[in-house]
Scaffold this motif. Structure first.
Motif, PDB file in Angstrom:
ATOM      1  N   THR A   1       0.835  -1.190   0.000  1.00 58.52           N
ATOM      2  CA  THR A   1       0.000   0.000   0.000  1.00 58.52           C
ATOM      3  C   THR A   1       0.875   1.248   0.000  1.00 58.52           C
ATOM      4  N   ASP A   2       0.522   2.193  -0.862  1.00 53.74           N
ATOM      5  CA  ASP A   2       1.262   3.454  -0.897  1.00 53.74           C
ATOM      6  C   ASP A   2       0.977   4.262   0.364  1.00 53.74           C
ATOM      7  N   THR A   3       1.983   4.945   0.842  1.00 55.40           N
ATOM      8  CA  THR A   3       1.781   5.849   1.968  1.00 55.40           C
ATOM      9  C   THR A   3       1.092   7.113   1.464  1.00 55.40           C
ATOM     10  N   GLU A   4       0.586   7.907   2.394  1.00 57.29           N
ATOM     11  CA  GLU A   4      -0.055   9.166   2.015  1.00 57.29           C
ATOM     12  C   GLU A   4       0.927  10.076   1.275  1.00 57.29           C
ATOM     13  N   CYS A   5       2.179  10.087   1.710  1.00 53.56           N
ATOM     14  CA  CYS A   5       3.177  10.930   1.050  1.00 53.56           C
ATOM     15  C   CYS A   5       3.502  10.418  -0.355  1.00 53.56           C
ATOM     16  N   GLN A   6       3.494   9.123  -0.554  1.00 61.06           N
ATOM     17  CA  GLN A   6       3.709   8.570  -1.896  1.00 61.06           C
ATOM     18  C   GLN A   6       2.545   8.927  -2.815  1.00 61.06           C
ATOM     19  N   LYS A   7       1.327   8.875  -2.273  1.00 60.68           N
ATOM     20  CA  LYS A   7       0.146   9.266  -3.069  1.00 60.68           C
ATOM     21  C   LYS A   7       0.242  10.736  -3.467  1.00 60.68           C
ATOM     22  N   LEU A   8       0.647  11.574  -2.515  1.00 56.46           N
ATOM     23  CA  LEU A   8       0.780  13.007  -2.797  1.00 56.46           C
ATOM     24  C   LEU A   8       1.891  13.260  -3.807  1.00 56.46           C
ATOM     25  N   ALA A   9       2.984  12.536  -3.696  1.00 52.51           N
ATOM     26  CA  ALA A   9       4.079  12.679  -4.660  1.00 52.51           C
ATOM     27  C   ALA A   9       3.600  12.337  -6.064  1.00 52.51           C
ATOM     28  N   ALA A  10       2.743  11.334  -6.181  1.00 51.70           N
ATOM     29  CA  ALA A  10       2.199  10.962  -7.492  1.00 51.70           C
ATOM     30  C   ALA A  10       1.300  12.076  -8.044  1.00 51.70           C
ATOM     31  N   ILE A  11       0.520  12.703  -7.169  1.00 51.37           N
ATOM     32  CA  ILE A  11      -0.328  13.828  -7.601  1.00 51.37           C
ATOM     33  C   ILE A  11       0.555  14.970  -8.110  1.00 51.37           C
ATOM     34  N   PHE A  12       1.590  15.293  -7.342  1.00 51.78           N
ATOM     35  CA  PHE A  12       2.472  16.386  -7.749  1.00 51.78           C
ATOM     36  C   PHE A  12       3.237  16.050  -9.020  1.00 51.78           C
ATOM     37  N   ALA A  13       3.617  14.811  -9.216  1.00 54.70           N
ATOM     38  CA  ALA A  13       4.297  14.404 -10.451  1.00 54.70           C
ATOM     39  C   ALA A  13       3.361  14.597 -11.644  1.00 54.70           C
ATOM     40  N   ARG A  14       2.094  14.213 -11.471  1.00 52.56           N
ATOM     41  CA  ARG A  14       1.121  14.403 -12.546  1.00 52.56           C
ATOM     42  C   ARG A  14       0.924  15.889 -12.836  1.00 52.56           C
ATOM     43  N   LYS A  15       0.802  16.693 -11.782  1.00 49.38           N
ATOM     44  CA  LYS A  15       0.617  18.136 -11.975  1.00 49.38           C
ATOM     45  C   LYS A  15       1.856  18.772 -12.613  1.00 49.38           C
ATOM     46  N   ARG A  16       3.027  18.265 -12.290  1.00 50.67           N
ATOM     47  CA  ARG A  16       4.261  18.765 -12.916  1.00 50.67           C
ATOM     48  C   ARG A  16       4.232  18.466 -14.409  1.00 50.67           C
ATOM     49  N   ASP A  17       3.889  17.234 -14.769  1.00 50.41           N
ATOM     50  CA  ASP A  17       3.904  16.819 -16.162  1.00 50.41           C
ATOM     51  C   ASP A  17       2.776  17.457 -16.975  1.00 50.41           C
ATOM     52  N   GLU A  18       1.594  17.566 -16.378  1.00 50.74           N
ATOM     53  CA  GLU A  18       0.431  18.061 -17.120  1.00 50.74           C
ATOM     54  C   GLU A  18       0.255  19.573 -17.036  1.00 50.74           C
ATOM     55  N   ASP A  19       0.583  20.158 -15.892  1.00 51.30           N
ATOM     56  CA  ASP A  19       0.284  21.574 -15.670  1.00 51.30           C
ATOM     57  C   ASP A  19       1.508  22.442 -15.461  1.00 51.30           C
ATOM     58  N   GLY A  20       2.691  21.837 -15.444  1.00 53.46           N
ATOM     59  CA  GLY A  20       3.910  22.615 -15.271  1.00 53.46           C
ATOM     60  C   GLY A  20       4.198  23.018 -13.837  1.00 53.46           C
ATOM     61  N   LEU A  21       3.665  22.283 -12.864  1.00 54.19           N
ATOM     62  CA  LEU A  21       3.952  22.580 -11.462  1.00 54.19           C
ATOM     63  C   LEU A  21       5.459  22.629 -11.244  1.00 54.19           C
ATOM     64  N   LEU A  22       5.913  23.680 -10.571  1.00 54.26           N
ATOM     65  CA  LEU A  22       7.345  23.842 -10.349  1.00 54.26           C
ATOM     66  C   LEU A  22       7.783  23.522  -8.934  1.00 54.26           C
ATOM     67  N   ASP A  23       7.001  23.933  -7.947  1.00 57.35           N
ATOM     68  CA  ASP A  23       7.472  23.817  -6.572  1.00 57.35           C
ATOM     69  C   ASP A  23       6.285  23.819  -5.619  1.00 57.35           C
ATOM     70  N   VAL A  24       6.420  23.085  -4.532  1.00 51.47           N
ATOM     71  CA  VAL A  24       5.430  23.065  -3.466  1.00 51.47           C
ATOM     72  C   VAL A  24       6.176  23.080  -2.145  1.00 51.47           C
ATOM     73  N   LYS A  25       5.706  23.895  -1.216  1.00 50.91           N
ATOM     74  CA  LYS A  25       6.334  23.965   0.104  1.00 50.91           C
ATOM     75  C   LYS A  25       5.250  23.869   1.167  1.00 50.91           C
ATOM     76  N   PHE A  26       5.592  23.223   2.260  1.00 56.38           N
ATOM     77  CA  PHE A  26       4.731  23.163   3.421  1.00 56.38           C
ATOM     78  C   PHE A  26       5.528  23.670   4.611  1.00 56.38           C
ATOM     79  N   PHE A  27       4.947  24.588   5.338  1.00 53.99           N
ATOM     80  CA  PHE A  27       5.616  25.149   6.507  1.00 53.99           C
ATOM     81  C   PHE A  27       4.887  24.663   7.747  1.00 53.99           C
TER      82      PHE A  27
END
Length: 68
Positions: A2-28
């Motif tokens: 089972t993927d962890t929540e962070c792995q699932k989120l990484a997959a979302i961000f990878a898709r957004k990078r490839d499809e929408d040009g996402l450059l950076d995400v930060k959490f404080f």
């Protein structure tokens, strides 16, 4: 496995990078002793799930300068 929540989120961000040009995400974190990375990833995943399900709407307080 089972993927962890962070792995699932990484997959979302990878898709957004490839499809929408996402450059950076930060959490404080205000306090690392009060939460874990998995908890934060789970919350962000819940937010994306709500957006995809159409369960959110933009808030407009009438103060957006670019909208005038």
């Amino acid at each position: 496995m089972t993927d962890t929540e962070c792995q699932k989120l990484a997959a979302i961000f990878a898709r957004k990078r490839d499809e929408d040009g996402l450059l950076d995400v930060k959490f404080f974190f205000q306090s690392l002793s009060e939460t874990t990375a998995e908890e934060v990833c789970a919350e962000v995943n819940s937010l994306y799930a709500a957006v995809e399900a159409g369960k959110v709407k933009p808030l407009d307080f009438g103060d957006l300068a670019w909208k005038s």
